[in-house]
Write an enzyme that holds these catalytic residues in place. Structure first.
Site, PDB file in Angstrom:
ATOM      1  N   ILE A 138     -25.978  -4.906 -10.877  1.00 19.90           N
ATOM      2  CA  ILE A 138     -24.694  -5.533 -10.577  1.00 19.90           C
ATOM      3  C   ILE A 138     -24.506  -5.410  -9.033  1.00 19.90           C
ATOM      4  O   ILE A 138     -24.175  -6.265  -8.199  1.00 19.90           O
ATOM      5  CB  ILE A 138     -23.529  -4.999 -11.140  1.00 19.90           C
ATOM      6  CG1 ILE A 138     -23.490  -5.362 -12.560  1.00 19.90           C
ATOM      7  CG2 ILE A 138     -22.153  -5.188 -10.377  1.00 19.90           C
ATOM      8  CD1 ILE A 138     -22.352  -4.535 -13.511  1.00 19.90           C
ATOM      9  N   ARG A 161     -31.206   5.009  -4.313  1.00 20.74           N
ATOM     10  CA  ARG A 161     -32.411   6.247  -4.139  1.00 20.74           C
ATOM     11  C   ARG A 161     -33.439   5.803  -4.462  1.00 20.74           C
ATOM     12  O   ARG A 161     -34.469   6.402  -4.168  1.00 20.74           O
ATOM     13  CB  ARG A 161     -31.773   7.322  -5.258  1.00 20.74           C
ATOM     14  CG  ARG A 161     -31.636   6.908  -6.641  1.00 20.74           C
ATOM     15  CD  ARG A 161     -31.021   7.734  -7.680  1.00 20.74           C
ATOM     16  NE  ARG A 161     -31.068   7.195  -8.959  1.00 20.74           N
ATOM     17  CZ  ARG A 161     -30.299   7.492  -9.731  1.00 20.74           C
ATOM     18  NH1 ARG A 161     -29.555   8.686  -9.510  1.00 20.74           N
ATOM     19  NH2 ARG A 161     -30.173   6.717 -11.014  1.00 20.74           N
ATOM     20  N   ASN A 200     -20.521   1.311  -6.219  1.00 22.20           N
ATOM     21  CA  ASN A 200     -20.897   0.629  -7.537  1.00 22.20           C
ATOM     22  C   ASN A 200     -21.981   1.690  -8.227  1.00 22.20           C
ATOM     23  O   ASN A 200     -22.221   1.655  -9.335  1.00 22.20           O
ATOM     24  CB  ASN A 200     -21.648  -0.558  -7.020  1.00 22.20           C
ATOM     25  CG  ASN A 200     -22.698  -1.173  -7.992  1.00 22.20           C
ATOM     26  OD1 ASN A 200     -22.360  -1.691  -8.923  1.00 22.20           O
ATOM     27  ND2 ASN A 200     -24.024  -0.894  -7.632  1.00 22.20           N
ATOM     28  N   SER A 234     -15.418   0.445 -15.035  1.00 19.14           N
ATOM     29  CA  SER A 234     -15.923   0.158 -16.303  1.00 19.14           C
ATOM     30  C   SER A 234     -14.838  -0.057 -17.384  1.00 19.14           C
ATOM     31  O   SER A 234     -13.793   0.650 -17.126  1.00 19.14           O
ATOM     32  CB  SER A 234     -16.978   1.140 -16.602  1.00 19.14           C
ATOM     33  OG  SER A 234     -17.240   0.870 -17.994  1.00 19.14           O
ATOM     34  N   GLN A 241     -15.066   5.081 -25.159  1.00 20.56           N
ATOM     35  CA  GLN A 241     -16.257   4.638 -26.119  1.00 20.56           C
ATOM     36  C   GLN A 241     -16.879   5.470 -27.086  1.00 20.56           C
ATOM     37  O   GLN A 241     -17.519   5.095 -27.920  1.00 20.56           O
ATOM     38  CB  GLN A 241     -17.396   4.373 -25.013  1.00 20.56           C
ATOM     39  CG  GLN A 241     -18.681   3.524 -25.673  1.00 20.56           C
ATOM     40  CD  GLN A 241     -19.456   3.042 -24.497  1.00 20.56           C
ATOM     41  OE1 GLN A 241     -20.159   3.945 -23.697  1.00 20.56           O
ATOM     42  NE2 GLN A 241     -19.700   1.911 -24.211  1.00 20.56           N
ATOM     43  N   TYR A 275     -18.538  10.068 -18.286  1.00 16.52           N
ATOM     44  CA  TYR A 275     -18.574   8.671 -17.714  1.00 16.52           C
ATOM     45  C   TYR A 275     -17.389   8.030 -17.786  1.00 16.52           C
ATOM     46  O   TYR A 275     -16.686   7.397 -16.783  1.00 16.52           O
ATOM     47  CB  TYR A 275     -19.739   7.897 -18.459  1.00 16.52           C
ATOM     48  CG  TYR A 275     -19.972   6.365 -18.047  1.00 16.52           C
ATOM     49  CD1 TYR A 275     -20.298   6.106 -16.790  1.00 16.52           C
ATOM     50  CD2 TYR A 275     -19.462   5.327 -18.609  1.00 16.52           C
ATOM     51  CE1 TYR A 275     -20.534   5.046 -16.334  1.00 16.52           C
ATOM     52  CE2 TYR A 275     -19.685   3.971 -18.129  1.00 16.52           C
ATOM     53  CZ  TYR A 275     -20.174   3.844 -16.929  1.00 16.52           C
ATOM     54  OH  TYR A 275     -20.491   2.459 -16.707  1.00 16.52           O
TER      55      TYR A 275
HETATM   56  P1  NAP Z   1     -28.301  -0.377 -12.825  1.00 14.17           P
HETATM   57  O1  NAP Z   1     -29.022  -1.621 -13.200  1.00 14.17           O
HETATM   58  O2  NAP Z   1     -28.974   1.014 -13.018  1.00 14.17           O
HETATM   59  O3  NAP Z   1     -28.221  -0.302 -11.173  1.00 14.17           O
HETATM   60  C1  NAP Z   1     -27.506   0.700 -10.408  1.00 14.17           C
HETATM   61  C2  NAP Z   1     -28.268   1.170  -9.165  1.00 14.17           C
HETATM   62  O4  NAP Z   1     -27.352   2.059  -8.753  1.00 14.17           O
HETATM   63  C3  NAP Z   1     -29.713   1.323  -9.314  1.00 14.17           C
HETATM   64  O5  NAP Z   1     -30.445   0.908  -8.291  1.00 14.17           O
HETATM   65  C4  NAP Z   1     -29.489   3.066  -9.006  1.00 14.17           C
HETATM   66  O6  NAP Z   1     -30.426   3.730  -8.850  1.00 14.17           O
HETATM   67  C5  NAP Z   1     -28.374   3.090  -8.194  1.00 14.17           C
HETATM   68  N1  NAP Z   1     -27.860   4.466  -8.383  1.00 14.17           N
HETATM   69  C6  NAP Z   1     -27.243   4.939  -9.454  1.00 14.17           C
HETATM   70  N2  NAP Z   1     -27.058   6.235  -9.188  1.00 14.17           N
HETATM   71  C7  NAP Z   1     -27.263   6.477  -8.029  1.00 14.17           C
HETATM   72  C8  NAP Z   1     -27.220   7.574  -7.074  1.00 14.17           C
HETATM   73  N3  NAP Z   1     -26.556   8.835  -7.519  1.00 14.17           N
HETATM   74  N4  NAP Z   1     -27.515   7.720  -5.884  1.00 14.17           N
HETATM   75  C9  NAP Z   1     -28.080   6.279  -5.329  1.00 14.17           C
HETATM   76  N5  NAP Z   1     -28.277   5.478  -6.291  1.00 14.17           N
HETATM   77  C10 NAP Z   1     -27.982   5.011  -7.421  1.00 14.17           C
HETATM   78  O7  NAP Z   1     -26.639  -0.135 -13.055  1.00 14.17           O
HETATM   79  P2  NAP Z   1     -25.772  -1.363 -13.480  1.00 14.17           P
HETATM   80  O8  NAP Z   1     -25.825  -1.721 -14.884  1.00 14.17           O
HETATM   81  O9  NAP Z   1     -26.029  -2.359 -12.101  1.00 14.17           O
HETATM   82  O10 NAP Z   1     -24.374  -0.585 -12.963  1.00 14.17           O
HETATM   83  C11 NAP Z   1     -23.862  -0.776 -11.834  1.00 14.17           C
HETATM   84  C12 NAP Z   1     -22.349  -0.188 -12.005  1.00 14.17           C
HETATM   85  O11 NAP Z   1     -21.672  -1.236 -12.814  1.00 14.17           O
HETATM   86  C13 NAP Z   1     -22.327   1.293 -12.477  1.00 14.17           C
HETATM   87  O12 NAP Z   1     -20.984   1.603 -11.690  1.00 14.17           O
HETATM   88  C14 NAP Z   1     -21.883   1.137 -13.961  1.00 14.17           C
HETATM   89  O13 NAP Z   1     -21.159   1.891 -14.437  1.00 14.17           O
HETATM   90  C15 NAP Z   1     -21.052  -0.226 -13.929  1.00 14.17           C
HETATM   91  N6  NAP Z   1     -20.937  -0.859 -15.203  1.00 14.17           N
HETATM   92  C16 NAP Z   1     -22.066  -1.689 -15.599  1.00 14.17           C
HETATM   93  C17 NAP Z   1     -21.858  -2.253 -16.905  1.00 14.17           C
HETATM   94  C18 NAP Z   1     -23.070  -3.030 -17.578  1.00 14.17           C
HETATM   95  O14 NAP Z   1     -22.698  -3.810 -18.762  1.00 14.17           O
HETATM   96  N7  NAP Z   1     -24.031  -3.049 -16.900  1.00 14.17           N
HETATM   97  C19 NAP Z   1     -20.668  -2.166 -17.605  1.00 14.17           C
HETATM   98  C20 NAP Z   1     -19.520  -1.573 -16.972  1.00 14.17           C
HETATM   99  C21 NAP Z   1     -19.724  -1.023 -15.676  1.00 14.17           C
HETATM  100  P3  NAP Z   1     -32.075   3.678  -9.746  1.00 14.17           P
HETATM  101  O15 NAP Z   1     -32.850   2.434  -9.589  1.00 14.17           O
HETATM  102  O16 NAP Z   1     -32.739   5.029  -9.035  1.00 14.17           O
HETATM  103  O17 NAP Z   1     -31.574   3.994 -11.125  1.00 14.17           O
END
Ligand code: NAP
Length: 260
Positions: free
Chosen positions: A19, A39, A89, A140, A147, A153
């Protein structure tokens, strides 16, 4: 419509993937300057970004180290003193069940998912205020619905929703807006990994998608990102304290309507 984002410095945490990556690309297409804190390197994503703009910066940093955030932002502000917006994010659903999770682990989870939202906002506020900008928190649906097996979380996401409302109140007098987007089901690298926990990932995907009222499909990264770009833009100048559910009606619509 000109979104008036040209040359605006915007920090996106986790902006190299999923995202956050989508928001980076959408903002870059509007001429903003993405400043990404993440990271892990993602060269394939960077190549994509470079096709849109060469005007961006990446800071590699693990945001769980909240004690070091002040040092990181000092470096960023030296190069980019005028921050227009912050997109909080970065995070992940770590599925910590209350019965297996002592407080120490809960705090570690908050370090990964929650404290950096607070610390970045606190430290970057003066620059954002000077530039009459705004803050967008990616939260979220679990922060509202729960959940069942993810106490840390879900409560971190609920706290981010609380922060959104509280900061919108706190910063209204400064004309700084604060909003949140609450996704439900979005196919990102994180989600793909989570699906692999199931015996039949495809069946699990189909089962979840079938419960989403609009189109019985997941929300796309672009649908979240383009909405985020509008909310961040000065064109959305009288919107604050809102939790936007970009989720095909997943949280708010009566699913009985969709039984067929
Ligand atoms: P993602 O595909 O894992 O992308 C998240 C990015 O953030 C990754 O590049 C990750 O790095 C980086 N990251 C995570 N923790 C970090 C940290 N401590 N320090 C630095 N970078 C960090 O996740 P996503 O699904 O896009 O999720 C993004 C946001 O949307 C989150 O807040 C999640 O809770 C929220 N969300 C997502 C969904 C969904 O359905 N996907 C639903 C509800 C909410 P790495 O590459 O090293 O892992």
């Amino acid at each position: 419509m000109d979104l008036q984002l040209q040359n605006k410095n915007i920090i996106i945490t986790g902006g190299l993937k999923g995202i956050g990556g989508g928001i980076t690309l959408s903002l870059a297409k509007e001429g903003a300057i993405p400043i990404i804190i993440s990271r892990t390197e993602n060269k394939a994503f960077e190549e994509k970004l470079q096709k849109i703009t060469k005007n961006y910066a990446i800071y590699y940093f693990d945001l769980k180290n909240h004690q070091e955030i002040e040092k990181l932002t000092k470096n960023i502000l030296q190069k980019f003193p005028n921050i227009y917006a912050l997109v909080n994010n970065a995070g992940m659903n770590d599925n910590l069940d209350i019965l297996q999770t002592p407080v120490k682990k809960l705090i570690e989870s908050y370090e990964n998912n929650l404290f950096h939202y607070y610390e970045l906002t606190r430290i970057l506020f003066p620059s954002i205020q000077k530039n009459q900008g705004n803050i967008l928190n990616i939260v979220s649906k679990t922060g509202i619905t729960g959940q069942g097996k993810t106490s840390a979380y879900a409560s971190a996401k609920a706290a981010q929703i609380g922060f959104t409302r509280e900061w919108a109140c706190a910063f209204a007098k400064d004309n700084v807006r604060v909003n949140a987007i609450a996704p439900a089901e979005v196919m990102t690298p994180l989600y793909e990994k989570w699906l692999q926990n199931f015996k039949d990932p495809k069946a699990q995907y189909n089962n979840i998608a079938s419960k989403i009222p609009l189109g019985k499909r997941f929300t796309t990264i672009e649908e979240i990102a383009d909405f985020a770009t509008f909310i961040i833009s000065p064109k959305s100048s009288h919107t604050t304290g809102q939790i936007f559910h970009i989720d095909g009606g997943y949280v708010h619509l009566d699913r009985a309507l969709n039984w067929d």
